[in-house]
Design an enzyme around this catalytic site. Structure first.
Site, PDB file in Angstrom:
ATOM      1  N   CYS A   2       0.855  -1.171   0.000  1.00 55.18           N
ATOM      2  CA  CYS A   2       0.000   0.000   0.000  1.00 55.18           C
ATOM      3  C   CYS A   2       0.894   1.224   0.000  1.00 55.18           C
ATOM      4  O   CYS A   2       2.076   1.140   0.292  1.00 55.18           O
ATOM      5  CB  CYS A   2      -0.873   0.011   1.241  1.00 55.18           C
ATOM      6  N   ARG A  27       2.147   0.765  -6.316  1.00 52.01           N
ATOM      7  CA  ARG A  27       2.430  -0.130  -5.193  1.00 52.01           C
ATOM      8  C   ARG A  27       1.210  -0.914  -4.736  1.00 52.01           C
ATOM      9  O   ARG A  27       1.342  -1.984  -4.159  1.00 52.01           O
ATOM     10  CB  ARG A  27       2.955   0.671  -4.012  1.00 52.01           C
ATOM     11  N   TRP A  73      -3.902  -2.042  -1.042  1.00 53.40           N
ATOM     12  CA  TRP A  73      -3.850  -3.344  -1.723  1.00 53.40           C
ATOM     13  C   TRP A  73      -4.371  -4.322  -0.679  1.00 53.40           C
ATOM     14  O   TRP A  73      -3.712  -4.563   0.334  1.00 53.40           O
ATOM     15  CB  TRP A  73      -2.405  -3.653  -2.100  1.00 53.40           C
ATOM     16  N   ASN A  99       0.185   0.652   6.537  1.00 54.71           N
ATOM     17  CA  ASN A  99       0.784  -0.265   5.579  1.00 54.71           C
ATOM     18  C   ASN A  99       1.363  -1.409   6.410  1.00 54.71           C
ATOM     19  O   ASN A  99       2.073  -1.140   7.380  1.00 54.71           O
ATOM     20  CB  ASN A  99       1.920   0.518   4.891  1.00 54.71           C
ATOM     21  N   GLY A 100       1.062  -2.669   6.071  1.00 54.43           N
ATOM     22  CA  GLY A 100       1.599  -3.780   6.866  1.00 54.43           C
ATOM     23  C   GLY A 100       0.470  -4.665   7.358  1.00 54.43           C
ATOM     24  O   GLY A 100      -0.659  -4.575   6.869  1.00 54.43           O
ATOM     25  N   GLU A 482      12.624 -16.587 -16.076  1.00 51.10           N
ATOM     26  CA  GLU A 482      12.257 -15.179 -16.080  1.00 51.10           C
ATOM     27  C   GLU A 482      11.324 -14.859 -17.259  1.00 51.10           C
ATOM     28  O   GLU A 482      10.394 -14.064 -17.123  1.00 51.10           O
ATOM     29  CB  GLU A 482      13.527 -14.308 -16.117  1.00 51.10           C
ATOM     30  N   LYS A 486       7.674 -13.231 -16.755  1.00 49.19           N
ATOM     31  CA  LYS A 486       7.218 -11.985 -17.403  1.00 49.19           C
ATOM     32  C   LYS A 486       5.892 -12.224 -18.093  1.00 49.19           C
ATOM     33  O   LYS A 486       4.970 -11.437 -17.960  1.00 49.19           O
ATOM     34  CB  LYS A 486       8.208 -11.496 -18.459  1.00 49.19           C
ATOM     35  N   GLU A 489       2.940 -12.832 -15.537  1.00 46.89           N
ATOM     36  CA  GLU A 489       2.512 -11.736 -14.670  1.00 46.89           C
ATOM     37  C   GLU A 489       1.835 -10.604 -15.430  1.00 46.89           C
ATOM     38  O   GLU A 489       0.952  -9.960 -14.893  1.00 46.89           O
ATOM     39  CB  GLU A 489       3.626 -11.228 -13.734  1.00 46.89           C
ATOM     40  N   HIS A 505      11.186 -36.046 -18.750  1.00 44.96           N
ATOM     41  CA  HIS A 505      10.844 -36.706 -17.477  1.00 44.96           C
ATOM     42  C   HIS A 505       9.463 -36.287 -16.982  1.00 44.96           C
ATOM     43  O   HIS A 505       9.186 -36.380 -15.790  1.00 44.96           O
ATOM     44  CB  HIS A 505      11.914 -36.406 -16.423  1.00 44.96           C
ATOM     45  N   LYS A 600       4.089  -3.777  -6.785  1.00 41.26           N
ATOM     46  CA  LYS A 600       5.502  -3.612  -7.117  1.00 41.26           C
ATOM     47  C   LYS A 600       6.401  -4.053  -5.979  1.00 41.26           C
ATOM     48  O   LYS A 600       7.432  -4.669  -6.184  1.00 41.26           O
ATOM     49  CB  LYS A 600       5.754  -2.143  -7.457  1.00 41.26           C
TER      50      LYS A 600
HETATM   51  C1  G6P Z   1       7.101  -8.345  -6.388  1.00 42.91           C
HETATM   52  C2  G6P Z   1       7.089  -7.831  -7.816  1.00 42.91           C
HETATM   53  C3  G6P Z   1       8.166  -8.534  -8.632  1.00 42.91           C
HETATM   54  C4  G6P Z   1       9.512  -8.402  -7.959  1.00 42.91           C
HETATM   55  C5  G6P Z   1       9.476  -8.918  -6.518  1.00 42.91           C
HETATM   56  C6  G6P Z   1      10.762  -8.615  -5.754  1.00 42.91           C
HETATM   57  O1  G6P Z   1       6.621  -9.637  -6.356  1.00 42.91           O
HETATM   58  O2  G6P Z   1       5.823  -8.021  -8.403  1.00 42.91           O
HETATM   59  O3  G6P Z   1       8.230  -7.954  -9.923  1.00 42.91           O
HETATM   60  O4  G6P Z   1      10.472  -9.106  -8.698  1.00 42.91           O
HETATM   61  O5  G6P Z   1       8.415  -8.284  -5.813  1.00 42.91           O
HETATM   62  O6  G6P Z   1      10.899  -7.227  -5.585  1.00 42.91           O
HETATM   63  P1  G6P Z   1      12.242  -6.523  -5.146  1.00 42.91           P
HETATM   64  O7  G6P Z   1      11.890  -5.062  -5.013  1.00 42.91           O
HETATM   65  O8  G6P Z   1      12.658  -7.129  -3.838  1.00 42.91           O
HETATM   66  O9  G6P Z   1      13.245  -6.768  -6.212  1.00 42.91           O
END
Ligand code: G6P
Length: 605
Positions: A2, A27, A73, A99-100, A482, A486, A489, A505, A600
């Site tokens: 948040c 965020r 959030w 937040n938390g 990765e 991508k 997500e 396997h 984020k």
């Molecule tokens: C969230 C984001 C990801 C990111 C991860 C780690 O899950 O959606 O895109 O890779 O956090 O974030 P950081 O800021 O620790 O790299």
């Protein structure tokens, strides 16, 4: 997660809070709200939806020189107007944004309800406003009331509190969720992220866990949880407001993908030594003897940070010949890890605030582990907690899906691996080879970016598949992971990554014309093995999109990237997959920068 913003000064707070909330929207964004204090009265507005929806219901004459704002959030309770923050106490005197997660919220709620307090929302956060509201009458200062209330709270919080009886004053507190103070000219700001402050000031102070601050227009005071005043040194943030703009791109994600020639160059700047073909990383705080003393490297991070850590582990093993592996920080912290003195721990985080990663670092430190951080956000909690590290200097990453921070992290690992290698057995010739390869990266990334149209066409061709398989071997495997991350997500297309060697396997059973495969096939010593795998997929009528250094008959489509040194190739192979995911998401009409259900920076467990 948040977002929190607070303002006190001579201007009207509401427009500043709304602007700050807009900057924080990435965020957390299912609802938003604000509260301002004017001449001993408290006015609030909160709505389910985006900050723009909030702005639409805030009247033009919403006067008040101090206030707090929030984007939510949802964790406890659905996104709704009542569950949005701020939360008030019974007398509507106190407003709190949080937040938390308050872990003992249920117990506190029962206690407060037994005292006759009626709750409005389903949130854990509302206990805070009632706790502070019931304490404030017995205390001389708001700070004292907040401190006392927090004594009975178990959990994590970043909070901002206003009291209608004390216009011109805000109290903020931090425990596990970031709070940054911004120092202006006869005005003070606070936020969960510098993004909200940067338009107004670049002079900031980070609160530590357990700290509280009292903000007034003419300055601030900080205190520990037992009321001892603390001395804080402000520092200047080198990111500018413009870094947070989308620079004319349709999406931040595309802007951030396109920035990579520059961001990679910035991660490298001043760090390559042509005399000894080594990397200079002053922030590691280690002399060569110490650098030689480690027998193992353990890398932790979450999400894309974890996958970049897998690339890092591979680089360290290859260049420094030290056993290395990566693990999700969220798993590591809960399994009571064995912490060894001769292991070097490396924590990765773009934001520097991811709670699971921070908690893992704290657990390591508690057990005496030596922890380095690879972090993008200067002064963030993880950066402060580590013994040393490497800053990425990639500039702020706004889009939820990580791109430029990912490549810069991989580059930072190449630098660390070069450093650890050259104090061990990596020859000067190999050191030079890696230095030269690293220098080539920005131009080669530019070359890949020129293929955007070709990749867009492929993305549109494959976007309607119900799912995709991503495969790679050894160096290619983290790239495949990765790439799948991508795609899933931002486009919500199911994507699974597998080591190419494991395909037969189990997952080979899934291969059919409906499930296309993205195969990462670099020109390395495993090329023939990879081509055999493509043949196996082909024999099951699987469609193949190959990403590598050449075309191959077995593949339906190919994306060819420039060749670098074998160890560094994964960095370049990642980039077409970012562009592919981006255009698949656009083709499917997704909210590219703010994918559903994600945030984020995950500052809760
Ligand atoms: C969230 C984001 C990801 C990111 C991860 C780690 O899950 O959606 O895109 O890779 O956090 O974030 P950081 O800021 O620790 O790299």
């Amino acid at each position: 997660m948040c977002g929190i913003v607070a303002y006190v000064g001579s201007q009207d707070a509401a427009p500043i809070l709304l602007e700050g909330l807009q900057r924080l929207e990435y965020r957390g964004y299912d609802s938003a709200g604000l509260a301002v204090v004017n001449a001993k009265s408290l006015r609030t507005r909160k709505v389910k939806g985006r900050v723009a929806d909030l702005a639409a219901v805030v009247p033009a004459r919403f006067k008040g020189g101090s206030g707090i704002g929030h984007t939510r959030w949802a964790t406890h309770g659905v996104p709704s107007d009542v569950n949005a923050h701020p939360h008030l106490d019974q007398e509507q005197r106190i407003a709190v944004v949080h937040n938390g997660i308050i872990e003992n919220a249920d117990e506190l709620r029962r206690r407060l309800e037994a005292d006759g307090i009626v709750f409005e929302s389903e949130t854990d956060s509302e206990v805070l406003s009632h706790l502070i509201g019931s304490t404030v009458k017995e205390t001389d200062t708001l700070e004292e009331a907040v401190r006392r209330a927090l004594k009975s709270v178990v959990g994590t919080y970043g909070i901002a509190v206003v009291d209608s009886h004390r216009p011109g004053e805000i109290v903020v507190a931090r425990n596990g969720s970031p709070i940054v103070l911004g120092i202006g000219e006869k005005e003070m700001f606070a936020a969960s992220d510098v993004a909200a402050l940067i338009r107004y000031t670049r002079q900031v102070v980070h609160l530590e866990d357990g700290e509280l601050a009292v903000l007034k227009a003419d300055g601030f005071n900080t205190f520990t949880s037992d009321a001892r005043e603390t001395a804080k040194e402000p520092f200047t943030v080198d990111w500018e407001a413009g870094h947070y703009d989308n620079g004319g791109y349709e999406h931040y994600l595309l802007k951030e993908i396109s920035e990579q020639p520059d961001t990679v160059a910035r991660t490298l700047r001043g760090r390559l030594d042509d005399r000894f073909h080594i990397a200079h990383l002053g922030g590691l705080n280690m002399d060569p003897r110490e650098s030689r003393s480690f027998r193992r490297v353990k890398i932790i991070g979450c999400g894309s940070a974890y996958y970049s850590g897998q690339i890092g582990a591979q680089l360290i093993e290859e260049l420094a010949r030290i056993p290395a592996d990566a693990e999700p920080a969220s798993e590591f912290r809960y399994r009571s890890p064995v912490v060894e003195a001769d292991t070097l721990y490396i924590a990765i985080s773009q934001s520097g605030e991811t709670y699971d990663t921070l908690a893992a670092v704290q657990e390591l430190k508690r057990k005496g582990g030596r922890v380095l951080g690879i972090v993008n956000t200067v002064g963030s909690a993880i950066a402060r907690e580590c013994d040393g590290g490497v800053y990425l200097h990639a500039g702020p990453e706004v889009s939820v899906a990580s791109t430029k921070a990912f490549t810069s992290t991989a580059v930072a690992f190449a630098l660390i691996a070069l450093h650890l290698g050259r104090v061990r057995d990596l020859s000067p010739a190999d050191g030079r080879r890696i230095c030269d390869g690293l220098r080539k990266l920005p131009e080669q990334i530019k070359e890949i970016l020129t293929q955007e149209e070709h990749i867009r066409t492929l993305a549109m061709k494959y976007a309607d598949a119900p799912g995709m398989m991503f495969v790679g071997r050894v160096r290619g495997y983290p790239v495949a992971r990765e790439g799948a991350q991508k795609l899933k997500e931002i486009s919500y297309v199911h994507a699974e990554a597998y080591p190419a060697s494991e395909l037969k396997h189990g997952p080979l059973a899934l291969i059919s014309p409906e499930l296309p495969t993205v195969a990462i096939v670099p020109d390395d010593e495993l090329l023939d093995k990879n081509l055999t795998t493509l043949g196996e997929i082909r024999a099951r009528e699987g469609r193949i999109l190959m990403v590598g250094h050449r075309t191959a008959e077995a593949a339906d489509d190919c994306i060819v990237v420039p060749k670098n040194e074998t160890e560094l190739d994964p960095i370049l192979l990642t980039i077409p997959l970012q562009i592919f995911a981006y255009h698949a998401a656009v083709a499917l009409g997704r909210d590219v920068d703010r994918p559903r259900n994600l945030a984020k920076s995950v500052t809760v467990e």
